[in-house]
Design a protein around this motif. Structure first.
Motif, PDB file in Angstrom:
ATOM      1  N   LEU A 147       0.842  -1.200   0.000  1.00 35.48           N
ATOM      2  CA  LEU A 147       0.000   0.000   0.000  1.00 35.48           C
ATOM      3  C   LEU A 147       0.874   1.244   0.000  1.00 35.48           C
ATOM      4  CD1 LEU A 147      -2.687   1.561   0.354  1.00 35.48           C
ATOM      5  CD2 LEU A 147      -2.503   1.126   2.820  1.00 35.48           C
ATOM      6  N   ALA A 148       2.079   1.152   0.572  1.00 36.60           N
ATOM      7  CA  ALA A 148       3.012   2.277   0.619  1.00 36.60           C
ATOM      8  C   ALA A 148       3.426   2.746  -0.766  1.00 36.60           C
ATOM      9  CB  ALA A 148       4.246   1.900   1.428  1.00 36.60           C
ATOM     10  N   ALA A 149       3.262   1.915  -1.780  1.00 37.96           N
ATOM     11  CA  ALA A 149       3.582   2.333  -3.145  1.00 37.96           C
ATOM     12  C   ALA A 149       2.554   3.312  -3.681  1.00 37.96           C
ATOM     13  CB  ALA A 149       3.659   1.114  -4.070  1.00 37.96           C
ATOM     14  N   MET A 150       1.347   3.276  -3.128  1.00 34.53           N
ATOM     15  CA  MET A 150       0.260   4.124  -3.623  1.00 34.53           C
ATOM     16  C   MET A 150       0.027   5.352  -2.755  1.00 34.53           C
ATOM     17  SD  MET A 150      -2.558   1.347  -4.961  1.00 34.53           S
ATOM     18  CE  MET A 150      -2.697   0.339  -3.490  1.00 34.53           C
ATOM     19  N   GLY A 151       0.308   5.254  -1.460  1.00 34.85           N
ATOM     20  CA  GLY A 151       0.083   6.373  -0.563  1.00 34.85           C
ATOM     21  C   GLY A 151       1.182   6.473   0.472  1.00 34.85           C
ATOM     22  N   ALA A 152       2.127   7.374   0.260  1.00 32.41           N
ATOM     23  CA  ALA A 152       3.288   7.485   1.139  1.00 32.41           C
ATOM     24  C   ALA A 152       2.879   7.917   2.541  1.00 32.41           C
ATOM     25  CB  ALA A 152       4.290   8.478   0.563  1.00 32.41           C
ATOM     26  N   SER A 153       3.603   7.401   3.524  1.00 34.52           N
ATOM     27  CA  SER A 153       3.335   7.706   4.932  1.00 34.52           C
ATOM     28  C   SER A 153       4.506   8.460   5.534  1.00 34.52           C
ATOM     29  CB  SER A 153       3.112   6.411   5.721  1.00 34.52           C
ATOM     30  OG  SER A 153       2.008   5.697   5.227  1.00 34.52           O
ATOM     31  N   PRO A 154       4.234   9.411   6.436  1.00 34.52           N
ATOM     32  CA  PRO A 154       5.336  10.058   7.142  1.00 34.52           C
ATOM     33  C   PRO A 154       6.057   9.055   8.026  1.00 34.52           C
ATOM     34  CG  PRO A 154       3.244  10.586   8.186  1.00 34.52           C
ATOM     35  CD  PRO A 154       2.920   9.864   6.919  1.00 34.52           C
ATOM     36  N   MET A 155       7.306   9.325   8.294  1.00 31.48           N
ATOM     37  CA  MET A 155       8.147   8.514   9.178  1.00 31.48           C
ATOM     38  C   MET A 155       8.576   7.190   8.545  1.00 31.48           C
ATOM     39  SD  MET A 155       8.324  10.408  11.904  1.00 31.48           S
ATOM     40  CE  MET A 155       7.426  11.803  12.577  1.00 31.48           C
ATOM     41  N   MET A 156       8.223   6.962   7.278  1.00 33.91           N
ATOM     42  CA  MET A 156       8.647   5.729   6.592  1.00 33.91           C
ATOM     43  C   MET A 156       9.162   6.075   5.193  1.00 33.91           C
ATOM     44  SD  MET A 156       5.890   2.806   7.691  1.00 33.91           S
ATOM     45  CE  MET A 156       7.005   1.523   7.134  1.00 33.91           C
ATOM     46  N   ALA A 187       2.169  -7.233  -6.485  1.00 29.91           N
ATOM     47  CA  ALA A 187       1.332  -7.554  -5.329  1.00 29.91           C
ATOM     48  C   ALA A 187       1.292  -6.347  -4.405  1.00 29.91           C
ATOM     49  CB  ALA A 187       1.885  -8.764  -4.585  1.00 29.91           C
ATOM     50  N   TYR A 188       0.091  -5.802  -4.226  1.00 30.23           N
ATOM     51  CA  TYR A 188      -0.117  -4.687  -3.300  1.00 30.23           C
ATOM     52  C   TYR A 188      -0.634  -5.271  -1.991  1.00 30.23           C
ATOM     53  CZ  TYR A 188       0.180  -1.785  -7.499  1.00 30.23           C
ATOM     54  OH  TYR A 188       0.597  -1.181  -8.654  1.00 30.23           O
ATOM     55  N   VAL A 189       0.184  -5.186  -0.957  1.00 27.92           N
ATOM     56  CA  VAL A 189      -0.109  -5.854   0.309  1.00 27.92           C
ATOM     57  C   VAL A 189      -0.204  -4.823   1.421  1.00 27.92           C
ATOM     58  CG1 VAL A 189       0.728  -7.557   1.964  1.00 27.92           C
ATOM     59  CG2 VAL A 189       1.076  -7.930  -0.488  1.00 27.92           C
ATOM     60  N   ASN A 190      -1.209  -4.980   2.282  1.00 25.50           N
ATOM     61  CA  ASN A 190      -1.356  -4.100   3.436  1.00 25.50           C
ATOM     62  C   ASN A 190      -0.646  -4.732   4.639  1.00 25.50           C
ATOM     63  OD1 ASN A 190      -2.168  -1.782   4.760  1.00 25.50           O
ATOM     64  ND2 ASN A 190      -4.295  -2.397   4.986  1.00 25.50           N
ATOM     65  N   TRP A 191      -0.854  -4.189   5.835  1.00 26.60           N
ATOM     66  CA  TRP A 191      -0.211  -4.696   7.043  1.00 26.60           C
ATOM     67  C   TRP A 191      -0.474  -6.201   7.189  1.00 26.60           C
ATOM     68  CZ3 TRP A 191       2.641  -1.045   9.577  1.00 26.60           C
ATOM     69  CH2 TRP A 191       2.299   0.301   9.388  1.00 26.60           C
ATOM     70  N   ALA A 211      -2.030   3.349  14.108  1.00 28.03           N
ATOM     71  CA  ALA A 211      -3.236   3.616  14.907  1.00 28.03           C
ATOM     72  C   ALA A 211      -4.047   4.786  14.360  1.00 28.03           C
ATOM     73  CB  ALA A 211      -2.845   3.894  16.356  1.00 28.03           C
ATOM     74  N   HIS A 212      -3.401   5.709  13.645  1.00 30.73           N
ATOM     75  CA  HIS A 212      -4.106   6.880  13.132  1.00 30.73           C
ATOM     76  C   HIS A 212      -4.528   6.726  11.676  1.00 30.73           C
ATOM     77  CE1 HIS A 212      -2.686   8.671  16.860  1.00 30.73           C
ATOM     78  NE2 HIS A 212      -3.546   9.646  16.652  1.00 30.73           N
ATOM     79  N   MET A 213      -4.383   5.534  11.137  1.00 32.29           N
ATOM     80  CA  MET A 213      -4.896   5.266   9.798  1.00 32.29           C
ATOM     81  C   MET A 213      -6.388   4.955   9.888  1.00 32.29           C
ATOM     82  SD  MET A 213      -1.774   2.924   8.276  1.00 32.29           S
ATOM     83  CE  MET A 213      -2.342   2.969   6.574  1.00 32.29           C
ATOM     84  N   PRO A 214      -7.137   5.090   8.781  1.00 32.10           N
ATOM     85  CA  PRO A 214      -8.549   4.687   8.789  1.00 32.10           C
ATOM     86  C   PRO A 214      -8.666   3.215   9.199  1.00 32.10           C
ATOM     87  CG  PRO A 214      -8.024   5.900   6.793  1.00 32.10           C
ATOM     88  CD  PRO A 214      -6.714   5.641   7.480  1.00 32.10           C
ATOM     89  N   PRO A 215      -9.752   2.839   9.869  1.00 29.14           N
ATOM     90  CA  PRO A 215      -9.889   1.468  10.395  1.00 29.14           C
ATOM     91  C   PRO A 215      -9.556   0.366   9.392  1.00 29.14           C
ATOM     92  CG  PRO A 215     -11.643   2.825  11.245  1.00 29.14           C
ATOM     93  CD  PRO A 215     -10.893   3.690  10.264  1.00 29.14           C
ATOM     94  N   VAL A 261      -2.824  12.924   3.320  1.00 30.56           N
ATOM     95  CA  VAL A 261      -1.873  12.510   4.351  1.00 30.56           C
ATOM     96  C   VAL A 261      -1.179  13.730   4.947  1.00 30.56           C
ATOM     97  CG1 VAL A 261       0.292  11.271   4.755  1.00 30.56           C
ATOM     98  CG2 VAL A 261      -1.514  10.200   3.398  1.00 30.56           C
ATOM     99  N   THR A 262      -0.818  14.681   4.104  1.00 28.58           N
ATOM    100  CA  THR A 262      -0.170  15.905   4.591  1.00 28.58           C
ATOM    101  C   THR A 262      -1.099  16.693   5.510  1.00 28.58           C
ATOM    102  OG1 THR A 262       1.181  16.065   2.591  1.00 28.58           O
ATOM    103  CG2 THR A 262       0.908  18.079   3.888  1.00 28.58           C
ATOM    104  N   LEU A 263      -2.354  16.776   5.132  1.00 28.24           N
ATOM    105  CA  LEU A 263      -3.325  17.517   5.938  1.00 28.24           C
ATOM    106  C   LEU A 263      -3.468  16.900   7.323  1.00 28.24           C
ATOM    107  CD1 LEU A 263      -5.513  19.740   6.087  1.00 28.24           C
ATOM    108  CD2 LEU A 263      -7.135  18.054   5.191  1.00 28.24           C
ATOM    109  N   VAL A 264      -3.606  15.588   7.368  1.00 31.18           N
ATOM    110  CA  VAL A 264      -3.757  14.901   8.654  1.00 31.18           C
ATOM    111  C   VAL A 264      -2.470  14.995   9.470  1.00 31.18           C
ATOM    112  CG1 VAL A 264      -4.166  12.668   9.747  1.00 31.18           C
ATOM    113  CG2 VAL A 264      -5.524  13.347   7.749  1.00 31.18           C
ATOM    114  N   SER A 265      -1.345  14.809   8.805  1.00 32.89           N
ATOM    115  CA  SER A 265      -0.060  14.822   9.516  1.00 32.89           C
ATOM    116  C   SER A 265       0.237  16.177  10.126  1.00 32.89           C
ATOM    117  CB  SER A 265       1.068  14.430   8.550  1.00 32.89           C
ATOM    118  OG  SER A 265       0.885  13.124   8.055  1.00 32.89           O
TER     119      SER A 265
END
Length: 303
Positions: A147-156, A187-191, A211-215, A261-265
């Motif tokens: 999933l990180a290939a489609m939506g980058a996360s801070p701290m990673m 293969a797009y894999v989540n946690w 913990a702060h990602m959508p459910p 992601v920027t807005l939330v971060s």
């Protein structure tokens, strides 16, 4: 007609499949699934004891090799031994990977580069090494992304950069080898419930991130479920596989993810940092053990 029917129902029966990062996690579960469906599996990884245990758990014969996917010469030697022992591979799964987390400003350059080296350069090296075999067998190359290939996360930053890189690499490779009847899948894999994710949850920076990602996005999926979907993708020579399936929908909205992601971060990161200091995690995942920076163990092989 009977043999044709069997080949359709068990397309991997008797086929050689190479899996990198096969010592634990998704790679180990994937190897077991492939073996259950009749494949001859070549296990590649960095932890010989774990590789031996995985090989012993397979339903059919298997061979394992201790090798670093970033070592060009070692990968070439291993490929030659795979051909000698098992035959030319009909499928290759580039699964080996490591991660790290923490603020980029405090990141260790050596660790950051190692994530890129294993995840991106190691995947490209895997493809380069086995592509002649896949051309000969008209085989299939499956690149494990995220999933990180489609939506980058801070701290990673390193992990996200590497997974976006392997996605782009796989798209380019697919177009390049399509006329040679070689399939390339992503293969797009989540946690997933692996050592990497369990290690990540021990660090505040990544535990809070999830913990702060959508459910739906924060859920951790069983490794056997993820591996089973990837085995089917290899069987079907799928161009893409999403685990969970709803990740496919993200493709249509991925352009909106970075500003979201920027807005939330912008609001959440200062709050989280006020509660607990974010520190670098170091390398995470089974591939981080026995890292070349800690000394080269050499190559080992066991039938």
């Amino acid at each position: 007609m009977g043999s044709v029917a069997r080949s359709r129902h068990r397309p991997l029966a008797g086929r050689v499949v190479v899996v990198t990062g096969a010592a634990r996690g998704i790679g180990a579960a994937l190897a077991r699934g492939l073996s259950h469906r009749g494949a001859l599996v070549a296990l590649l990884g960095r932890q010989p004891e774990d590789l031996q245990r995985v090989a012993a758990s397979l339903t059919g014969p298997a061979h394992w090799w201790e090798v670093d996917v970033t070592d060009d010469a070692a990968m070439e030697r291993t490929a030659a031994r795979v051909r000698d022992r098992l035959g030319r591979p009909s499928a290759v799964v580039a699964n080996a990977g490591v991660a790290e987390g923490g603020p980029f400003i405090d990141s260790d350059p050596v660790t950051w580069r190692r994530v890129i080296d294993v995840n991106l350069n190691g995947s490209a090296n895997t493809a380069r090494t086995y592509l002649p075999d896949l051309v000969a067998t008209r085989g299939h190359y499956l690149q494990v992304a995220s999933l990180a290939a489609m939506g980058a996360s801070p701290m990673m930053s390193a992990y996200c950069a590497s997974k976006a890189g392997v996605e782009s690499f796989a798209h380019a490779l697919r177009a390049e080898v399509a006329h040679q009847r070689v399939g390339v899948g992503i293969a797009y894999v989540n946690w997933t419930d692996t050592d990497m994710i369990r290690d990540a949850d021990e660090h505040a920076v990544l535990r809070e991130l999830r913990a702060h990602m959508p459910p739906p996005a924060r859920r951790v999926y069983p490794v056997d479920l993820v591996a089973g979907r990837l085995v089917t993708a290899v069987e079907r020579r799928s161009a893409a596989v999403y685990v969970p399936r709803w990740l496919r929908l993200v493709q249509f909205t991925r352009g909106a993810l970075p500003p979201l992601v920027t807005l939330v971060s912008r609001t959440q990161l200062p709050r989280l940092a006020a509660r607990e200091r974010f520190e670098a995690t170091g390398l995470l995942g089974a591939g981080a053990e026995g890292d070349p920076a800690e000394g080269d163990p050499g190559e080992r092989h066991e039938s």
